[in-house]
Design a protein around this motif. Sequence first.
Motif: not given
Length: 447
Positions: A37-49, A51-67
Motif C-alpha cells: 500500500n501507498e503509505d508503506y511506500c511513502r515510509f520506505l521512500e520508494v515509488p510503488r510502481d 516496488a511491485i515485482g521486486q524481491p521483498v528483501e530489496k525493498v524492506i530491510e530485515n524482512t522475514k517473509m521468506h522464512e
Amino acid sequence: MKSVFQHLPETVLTQILENAFQWFVVVDKDCRILYINEDYCRFLEVPRDQAIGQPVEKVIENTKMHEVIKSGIADVASPHYIKGTYMLANRVPLLVDGEIVGAFGSVVFRDMTDWKKLSSHVRTTMEKIQLTSTDSHQNFYRLEDIKGSSQAIRSIKETIQMIAPSDLSVLIEGESGTGKELFAQSIHGLSDRETLPFVKINCAAIPAELLEAEIFGTYLESKDYVKKGRFELADKGTLFIDEIGAMPLTVQAKLLRAIQEGEIEPIGSHKSKQVNVRILAATNRPIEHLIEQGKFREDLYYRIQAITLRIPPLRERMEDFTELANTFLQQYILKSGKRRLILASQTREYLQNYHWPGNVRELQNVIQAAVYLAEHEIIEPTALPDQIKQVRRKKSKQFVNLQDAIEDLERTMIQDLLHEESDKREIAQQLGLSRSTLYEKIKKHNL
C-alpha cells in the motif's frame, strides 16, 4: 465471507487496504512483491510502481517473509527493526488448496504521524524502564549483597571500596555465572554517580548489525527522528558493557573515540554530543587472547582496564559455599511459602563435592529447584540433578600438620550443626562445650 467479497467492488477493497491503520505487503511464493500500500511506500521512500515485482528483501530491510513461506508458520506480533526503530509486524503464509502461494505482511502503523506519536511514546517508556529497572530495590545490588568471606572475595570488596569513588574504568573478568554484574552494580552504588543512571548492554545478546545503533543511537534527519543509544542514556552515570569481547571491531573503534573524546556521534548524524559516562566492562573470555587473534583492539583494552577485577569461579572459593547456599536456601524458602527446610548431610556433601561449571548462578538454580522439589522438611539428594550426584567424593584435604586437620574438623562439625539446629544450647551440649566456648569458636571460624 466469500459472498461478502463478491459484492464488494474492487475500488472498495482498494480503499480498505489503502486506508487501514496498518501497512501491508503481499508477496508471491518467490518473495516478489505483488502488492504494497501507498503509505508503506511513502515510509520506505520508494515509488510503488518500482516496488511491485521486486524481491521483498530489496525493498524492506530485515524482512522475514521468506522464512514464513519456507516454514508455513505465521509470525505474529514479531519485533521488526526497520529504519532505525523497532515495530511490530505480522507475517502470515497464504495457502490455496493447502499449497503455499505467497505471504501477507502488515506493520501496525498507518502513517508517519501515528507512527511518530506511538514510536515516541514507546521509546520514552522503554528508556524509563531501562533507567529504572536496575534502580529498584529488588534488582539493584550493593556491596553487602556479595556473599563470601574467602580471601579472594574480601580482597575484591576492599578494592571496590577504594576505586568506587573515582571515575576509573574497570574491567571485570570472570567465567559465566560468577556474578560480574553484581560487582559492577556494587561499584556504581558506592560512587558519586549512585543516584544517576546505571545502564547496561550485553554485546553478546544483540545482533552485531544492530549493536552500534543500540550503543550510540540513531538519527534520521529526513524524518526528524532520534533514538537515544545506551551511551546517551547513561550520561552523568555508569555504562556497564557486558561481554565486551563480543563487540565487533568497527564498534570498538567508535567506543574508543567516545571514551577518549567524551563525545558520541549517533548513526546518521554529523554532529557530536558530549557525554560524561563511567565505563565498567565485563568479559568471560581473556581479552589478551582476543587481541592475539586480532578480534580486540589493544588500545581499547588499555582504556577499559585501568583497574581489573578477576572474579574467581566458585570451585576456587568453596570456603564461601556454605554462606552462598544458605543465602539462596532462605531466599527460596520465603518465595515458596514453605516454613522450614534444611539440607540433608548427604545432599550438602554432594553439593560441596560438585565442580560447579556454571558457578554461583548454577548453585542458585539448583537450590531453587531443590526447594520446590523437596517433599518434606529435609532436602534429600533426590531433589538434586543427576550430574551433581554422579560426582565422586573428594579426596581428603592435605594438611600441613595435625592442628590444621583438627581446626578444619572442628569448623565443619560446628558449621553442620548450626545449619541443622538453631538452639545454641543444644549444639553446645552435643559438642560437649559450654555456650560461651561455643560462641568463641563460632566467632573464631567466622560462622
